[in-house]
Scaffold this active site. Structure first.
Site: not given
Ligand code: ADP
Ligand code: ADP
Ligand code: ZN
Length: 217
Positions: A13, A88, A127, A160, A171
């Site tokens: 995302k 979420r 990541r 992270r 998560r």
């Molecule tokens: P999210 O915001 O949904 O948690 P991220 O955009 O941070 O996901 O991506 C999670 C990890 O996977 C990051 O380290 C990113 O560089 C990698 N990543 C994102 N998209 C892809 C993909 N299509 N293929 C392989 N790795 C990816």
């Molecule tokens: P990812 O997409 O990889 O799960 P995010 O950066 O979106 O990572 O979220 C990291 C953390 O921030 C979540 O595990 C949660 O603790 C908090 N968080 C993010 N967005 C929300 C939300 N909309 N509601 C509640 N907690 C949130």
């Protein structure tokens, strides 16, 4: 144009939102990033949110509601925004409906980035993020040009806290239980668009660009 990016942790995302926001001149509203910054700066929000984020639990809805309202009222979010990591759960989805109505805005689409669970652990545990600007990298799939140095700002790359395997597993459970039901919620409202997220970053981006930017311009 206001679009929600939905998908499990590690789906891509943040990566896609960053690329799309640049290509389409949309605000990137990344709730997790706002929370991490607040935690680093030890603001009131950061102090309230820290324990939840560290454990991979959702931060309480009342706190998130305030964050999102302030962010969506900002000037740069008026012509369009990509909502990354919000809503979420169902309470947040209902809150978003009301908030957009109040602001005279509307939700155009919800893009669900679909990635098999088996691939998600590797994505999250590999990541790395820039300690300076938050930009996202991966130790296998998205390397910086110089080892451990951000291409964008020269900052140091770090892992992270909540990307350790045990927290990632929690998560994913939280996602299945609380966020998963939003797929049906938005499908019933005719807003859901599915994207196969199990392809390279660029392949996913090409699909999203057509879906999101070209269909709305
Ligand atoms: P999210 O915001 O949904 O948690 P991220 O955009 O941070 O996901 O991506 C999670 C990890 O996977 C990051 O380290 C990113 O560089 C990698 N990543 C994102 N998209 C892809 C993909 N299509 N293929 C392989 N790795 C990816
Ligand atoms: P990812 O997409 O990889 O799960 P995010 O950066 O979106 O990572 O979220 C990291 C953390 O921030 C979540 O595990 C949660 O603790 C908090 N968080 C993010 N967005 C929300 C939300 N909309 N509601 C509640 N907690 C949130
Ligand atoms: Zn950086």
């Amino acid at each position: 144009m206001h679009i929600v990016l939905l998908g499990p942790p590690g789906a891509g995302k943040g990566t896609q939102a960053e690329m799309l926001s640049e290509a389409g001149d949309l605000a990137h509203v990344a709730v997790g990033e706002i929370l991490r910054q607040a935690i680093r700066e030890k603001t009131d929000l950061g102090i309230e949110a820290e324990m939840y984020v560290e454990q991979g639990e959702l931060v309480p809805d009342e706190i998130i509601a305030g964050v999102i309202e302030e962010r969506l009222r900002a000037d740069d979010a008026q012509k369009g925004a990509l909502l990354d990591g919000f809503p979420r759960n169902l309470t947040q989805a209902e809150f978003l409906d009301q908030l957009l109505k109040k602001l005279g805005l509307s939700l155009d689409a919800v893009v669900y980035i679909d990635v098999p669970f088996a691939a998600l652990i590797r994505r999250s545990t590999g990541r790395r993020i820039c300690s300076g600007c938050g930009r996202v990298y991966h130790v296998e799939f998205n390397l910086p040009q110089r080892d451990n140095v951000c291409d964008e700002c020269g900052g140091e790359l770090i892992q992270r806290e909540d990307d350790r395997e045990e927290t990632v597993r929690n998560r994913l459970e939280v996602y299945l239980e609380q966020t998963g039901p939003l797929v049906d919620y938005y499908d019933e409202r005719g807003l859901l668009r599915r994207v196969d997220g199990d392809q390279s970053i660029d392949e996913v981006f090409q699909v999203l660009k057509t879906m999101v930017l070209e269909s709305h311009s």
